[in-house]
Design an enzyme around this catalytic site. Sequence first.
Site, mmCIF file in Angstrom:
data_model
loop_
_atom_site.group_PDB
_atom_site.id
_atom_site.type_symbol
_atom_site.label_atom_id
_atom_site.label_comp_id
_atom_site.label_asym_id
_atom_site.label_seq_id
_atom_site.Cartn_x
_atom_site.Cartn_y
_atom_site.Cartn_z
ATOM 1 C CD1 TRP A 31 -2.893 -1.528 0.910
ATOM 2 C CD2 TRP A 31 -3.395 0.642 0.847
ATOM 3 N NE1 TRP A 31 -4.247 -1.423 0.704
ATOM 4 C CE2 TRP A 31 -4.584 -0.092 0.658
ATOM 5 C CE3 TRP A 31 -3.472 2.044 0.843
ATOM 6 C CZ2 TRP A 31 -5.818 0.504 0.474
ATOM 7 C CZ3 TRP A 31 -4.705 2.636 0.664
ATOM 8 C CH2 TRP A 31 -5.859 1.862 0.468
ATOM 9 C CG PHE A 66 -4.361 -5.563 9.401
ATOM 10 C CD1 PHE A 66 -4.617 -6.910 9.198
ATOM 11 C CD2 PHE A 66 -4.819 -4.964 10.568
ATOM 12 C CE1 PHE A 66 -5.323 -7.646 10.126
ATOM 13 C CE2 PHE A 66 -5.539 -5.688 11.509
ATOM 14 C CZ PHE A 66 -5.784 -7.034 11.293
ATOM 15 C CB VAL A 90 -1.179 3.895 7.746
ATOM 16 C CG1 VAL A 90 -2.690 3.708 7.803
ATOM 17 C CG2 VAL A 90 -0.476 2.565 7.998
ATOM 18 C CB ILE A 91 -2.171 8.079 3.745
ATOM 19 C CG1 ILE A 91 -0.654 8.037 3.537
ATOM 20 C CG2 ILE A 91 -2.714 9.487 3.475
ATOM 21 C CD1 ILE A 91 -0.200 8.366 2.129
ATOM 22 C CB THR A 95 -13.687 5.543 6.943
ATOM 23 O OG1 THR A 95 -12.550 4.676 6.721
ATOM 24 C CG2 THR A 95 -14.490 5.715 5.660
ATOM 25 C CG HIS A 97 -9.783 0.897 7.288
ATOM 26 N ND1 HIS A 97 -8.824 0.648 6.339
ATOM 27 C CD2 HIS A 97 -10.100 -0.300 7.835
ATOM 28 C CE1 HIS A 97 -8.563 -0.643 6.306
ATOM 29 N NE2 HIS A 97 -9.326 -1.244 7.206
ATOM 30 N NE ARG A 136 6.478 13.269 9.466
ATOM 31 C CZ ARG A 136 6.066 14.483 9.150
ATOM 32 N NH1 ARG A 136 5.836 14.792 7.854
ATOM 33 N NH2 ARG A 136 5.906 15.416 10.058
HETATM 34 N N1 LIG Z 1 -5.448 2.332 3.761
HETATM 35 C C1 LIG Z 1 -4.218 1.734 3.951
HETATM 36 C C2 LIG Z 1 -4.090 0.366 4.156
HETATM 37 N N2 LIG Z 1 -5.191 -0.441 4.171
HETATM 38 C C3 LIG Z 1 -5.100 -1.873 3.958
HETATM 39 C C4 LIG Z 1 -4.793 -2.653 5.244
HETATM 40 O O1 LIG Z 1 -3.454 -2.437 5.678
HETATM 41 C C5 LIG Z 1 -4.985 -4.145 4.989
HETATM 42 O O2 LIG Z 1 -4.098 -4.550 3.974
HETATM 43 C C6 LIG Z 1 -6.404 -4.464 4.584
HETATM 44 O O3 LIG Z 1 -7.301 -3.963 5.569
HETATM 45 C C7 LIG Z 1 -6.611 -5.980 4.426
HETATM 46 O O4 LIG Z 1 -6.325 -6.652 5.625
HETATM 47 N N3 LIG Z 1 -2.879 -0.190 4.379
HETATM 48 C C8 LIG Z 1 -1.742 0.598 4.384
HETATM 49 O O5 LIG Z 1 -0.632 0.089 4.575
HETATM 50 N N4 LIG Z 1 -1.852 1.947 4.190
HETATM 51 C C9 LIG Z 1 -3.059 2.546 3.982
HETATM 52 O O6 LIG Z 1 -3.114 3.800 3.826
HETATM 53 C C1 LIG Z 2 -5.805 3.765 6.225
HETATM 54 C C2 LIG Z 2 -6.907 3.378 5.323
HETATM 55 O O1 LIG Z 2 -7.375 2.250 5.307
HETATM 56 C C3 LIG Z 2 -7.546 4.472 4.537
HETATM 57 O O2 LIG Z 2 -6.552 5.100 3.764
HETATM 58 C C4 LIG Z 2 -8.647 3.940 3.631
HETATM 59 O O3 LIG Z 2 -9.327 5.062 3.124
HETATM 60 P P1 LIG Z 2 -10.869 5.329 3.547
HETATM 61 O O4 LIG Z 2 -10.874 5.602 5.035
HETATM 62 O O5 LIG Z 2 -11.281 6.567 2.757
HETATM 63 O O6 LIG Z 2 -11.648 4.100 3.166
#
Ligand SMILES: Nc1c(NC[C@H](O)[C@H](O)[C@H](O)CO)[nH]c(=O)[nH]c1=O
Ligand SMILES: CC(=O)[C@@H](O)COP(=O)(O)O
Length: 170
Positions: A31, A66, A90-91, A95, A97, A136
């Site tokens: 990701w 994850f 992770v950005i 939501t 998430h 970064r």
């Molecule tokens: N949104 C981002 C994710 N989302 C995916 C999760 O990490 C994971 O792969 C999924 O939920 C399936 O289990 N991952 C990142 O590394 N960075 C993001 O911004």
């Molecule tokens: C960290 C994430 O899973 C996020 O970037 C996913 O984007 P959203 O919150 O708009 O579904």
Amino acid sequence: MATANTNLSDYDKSTIPNAEDLRFGIVVSEWNSSITDALYQGAVEALLDCGAVEHQIVKWDVPGSFELVYGAKKMIKRHDPDVIIVIGSVIQGETKHFDFVCQATAQGIMDLNLQHETPIIFCVLTDNNMQQAIDRSGGKHGNKGVEAAIAAIKMAVLGRGSAFADELEF
Ligand SMILES: Nc1c(NC[C@H](O)[C@H](O)[C@H](O)CO)[nH]c(=O)[nH]c1=O
Ligand SMILES: CC(=O)[C@@H](O)COP(=O)(O)O
């Protein structure tokens, strides 16, 4: 001290143990791969600069941050490296998430550090936007991959319980 007040790429090589006999594992999230690739390159360049040898660096890719926890756990079992670096970006999206991924990954890596003898270095950027991630991973604030590589060398030496570790001041 916030990252904005330092540079993640700064290190004093004279204070870093030689990494020539250390074995490294690096687990990289796919990701935001433009960011994680830059973090990985920064980490490897710093490891090699400190004496690590390329064939003692094993890299695995996982889908997202994850999955870094599972990847690190399996790497311990498969390769038993001196240290592992997990790399992710992770950005924040629309939501909650983001919150769950960041918390689960951080807690999972900490749990592995407590459950195993292999130090695992947390090189996961958790940014509000892409610009912060760029800043970064080789941008104006340096490269967190470099910071992680230096931490990895120090923790690998400490983990080996070598006499050198007793002299480390960090
Ligand atoms: N949104 C981002 C994710 N989302 C995916 C999760 O990490 C994971 O792969 C999924 O939920 C399936 O289990 N991952 C990142 O590394 N960075 C993001 O911004
Ligand atoms: C960290 C994430 O899973 C996020 O970037 C996913 O984007 P959203 O919150 O708009 O579904």
